[in-house]
Design an enzyme around this catalytic site. Structure first.
Site, PDB file in Angstrom:
ATOM      1  N   ASP A  35      23.872  73.047  60.466  1.00 42.00           N
ATOM      2  CA  ASP A  35      25.023  73.708  61.218  1.00 42.00           C
ATOM      3  C   ASP A  35      25.066  74.355  62.654  1.00 42.00           C
ATOM      4  OD1 ASP A  35      27.151  72.757  59.413  1.00 42.00           O
ATOM      5  OD2 ASP A  35      26.450  74.420  58.026  1.00 42.00           O
ATOM      6  N   ASP A  76      31.220  67.439  56.652  1.00 45.77           N
ATOM      7  CA  ASP A  76      31.713  68.659  57.581  1.00 45.77           C
ATOM      8  C   ASP A  76      30.617  68.353  58.777  1.00 45.77           C
ATOM      9  OD1 ASP A  76      31.384  68.944  54.742  1.00 45.77           O
ATOM     10  OD2 ASP A  76      31.401  71.172  54.917  1.00 45.77           O
TER      11      ASP A  76
HETATM   12  N1  GLY Z   1      31.088  73.252  56.346  1.00 42.66           N
HETATM   13  C1  GLY Z   1      31.014  74.147  54.920  1.00 42.66           C
HETATM   14  C2  GLY Z   1      32.270  74.587  54.407  1.00 42.66           C
HETATM   15  O1  GLY Z   1      33.475  73.655  54.960  1.00 42.66           O
HETATM   16  O2  GLY Z   1      32.555  75.258  53.379  1.00 42.66           O
END
Ligand code: GLY
Length: 399
Positions: free
Chosen positions: A112, A172
């Protein structure tokens, strides 16, 4: 256009202005608590508590501050210079914190890096030429490259790189990749772009199902790199469509097209968006998983609506005028519902911006712990503001 959408009103300019001005009021009132600390990923009873810079979500708060900074700077008739200075000052303190975090490798063993460093440090570099922001964001891009598996050609989401049970990507991640494209442009080194291109290709080849719903996560064979199977983590069940995953797909495809110019991504975008829209409930804000719709008592995920709206507004920049107008119209209808029915309008009920979001909801078929359910979530707040500012001016994105 789907019937659910046909009779809906679009958000109007004065409503966008009013909504942004409320966001700025809320953010400036929160700065004393959230400058050296950050709001937690999710609220409890609609109030965020402070946390250190350790989670994957802290960059969204700095991103909110930067959007507020832009709006305040654009409206000197309404805000005095001290408001601009306090926003810029807080964002600078936070960029120092992000530099410290990456230099000291604090909670950065995951993918992330884009969510953390694009809305905070890339934004700070783009808006005020911050060298701290630049240095931190390049280090974060380097860190993200370390998650790349050349055999499977993807960036591993979570966990140690040598664990077969973690040999997977998640949808994501598509929005972590703009950091790599930015780093490629800034350094002139194509390695960042090559990894991002490869990851996008692997992700989109495997995450999108025949009906254009999406897998949340996808596993590969650690020896051969061959695609193995899809699974959920935060969705209701493996084969369902987790609403936020579908929304990450919408926005992720728009950014994928923006950076690669591969025409097939426009077609995929249309299909993934169509699935999202076709499964919306009457008020256009999804339940946390598309397994559920009107009549269900399950919680909503308002953040998925804001993310998808931003994806539509991004893609509207890359398609012919008639199609762009349609994306913008749909986006403005969903945003109106968010603004009318979900946005915080009174600082005494919440220190966030948007209610009724869902982070991690336990189901009989997933392994999630239950937290941040029917609460504000910090990325939901950020993408709501991004959607508002995108509709209010020709916004130069942080991603
Ligand atoms: N990227 C983690 C979520 O959307 O919870």
């Amino acid at each position: 256009m789907k019937n659910t959408l046909k009779n809906k009103a679009t958000i109007y300019d004065s409503q966008i202005k009013e909504a942004l001005e409320f966001c700025i009021k809320q953010i400036t009132e929160c700065l004393p608590e959230f400058t050296s600390h950050f709001p937690k990923a999710y609220s409890e009873k609609n109030f965020y508590a402070p946390t250190e810079n350790v989670d994957w979500t802290t960059g969204f708060w700095t991103g909110e501050i930067w959007i507020a900074y832009e709006y305040v700077k654009d409206h000197p008739e309404k805000y005095g210079p001290e408001v601009l200075e306090s926003l810029e000052g807080a964002a600078k303190v936070q960029m120092d914190s992000f530099l410290y975090r990456i230099e000291n490798e604090i909670e950065v063993d995951h993918h992330d890096m884009g969510f953390l460093y694009s809305p905070s440090c890339v934004a700070g570099y783009k808006l005020i030429g911050s060298e701290v922001g630049h240095r931190a964001a390049i280090l974060a891009a380097d860190r993200l490259l370390r998650r790349y598996h050349p055999v499977g050609e993807f960036l591993q989401a979570w966990g140690p790189m040598d664990q077969p049970e973690n040999y997977r990507l998640i949808i994501d991640c598509l929005n972590n990749l703009p950091l790599l494209y930015w780093a490629a442009d800034e350094t002139g080194d194509s390695k960042y772009r090559e990894v991002a291109d490869k990851h996008i290709h692997t992700a989109l080849s495997n995450l999108i199902r025949e009906d254009y719903s999406t897998w949340h996560t996808f596993f590969f064979d650690p020896v051969t790199g061959a695609p193995d199977h899809g699974a959920t983590c935060q969705g209701y069940r493996d084969g369902s469509a987790w609403a936020r995953g579908q929304a990450w797909g919408v926005y992720g495809l728009a950014t994928a097209y923006r950076y690669t110019h591969r025409e097939e991504y426009i077609d995929l975008f249309d299909h993934v968006l169509e699935y999202f829209i076709d499964h919306l409930p009457e008020d256009l804000v999804p339940f946390w998983d598309f397994e559920f719709s009107d009549g269900s008592k399950e919680p909503r995920d308002s953040s998925s609506a804001s993310i998808a709206v931003c994806g539509m507004l991004e893609m509207s920049r890359h398609v012919p005028a008639d199609k762009a107008a349609l994306y913008r119209e749909i986006a403005a209808k969903i945003l109106k519902s968010l603004c009318d029915n979900y946005a915080v309008k009174d600082t005494s009920i919440s220190n966030g911006l948007v209610l009724h979001s869902t982070y991690s909801n336990h189901s009989p078929y997933n392994t999630c712990n239950h937290y941040g359910v029917d609460e504000c979530n910090i990325w939901g707040d950020y993408f709501y503001m991004e959607a508002l500012i995108r509709l209010s001016k020709d916004w130069q994105q942080y991603w």
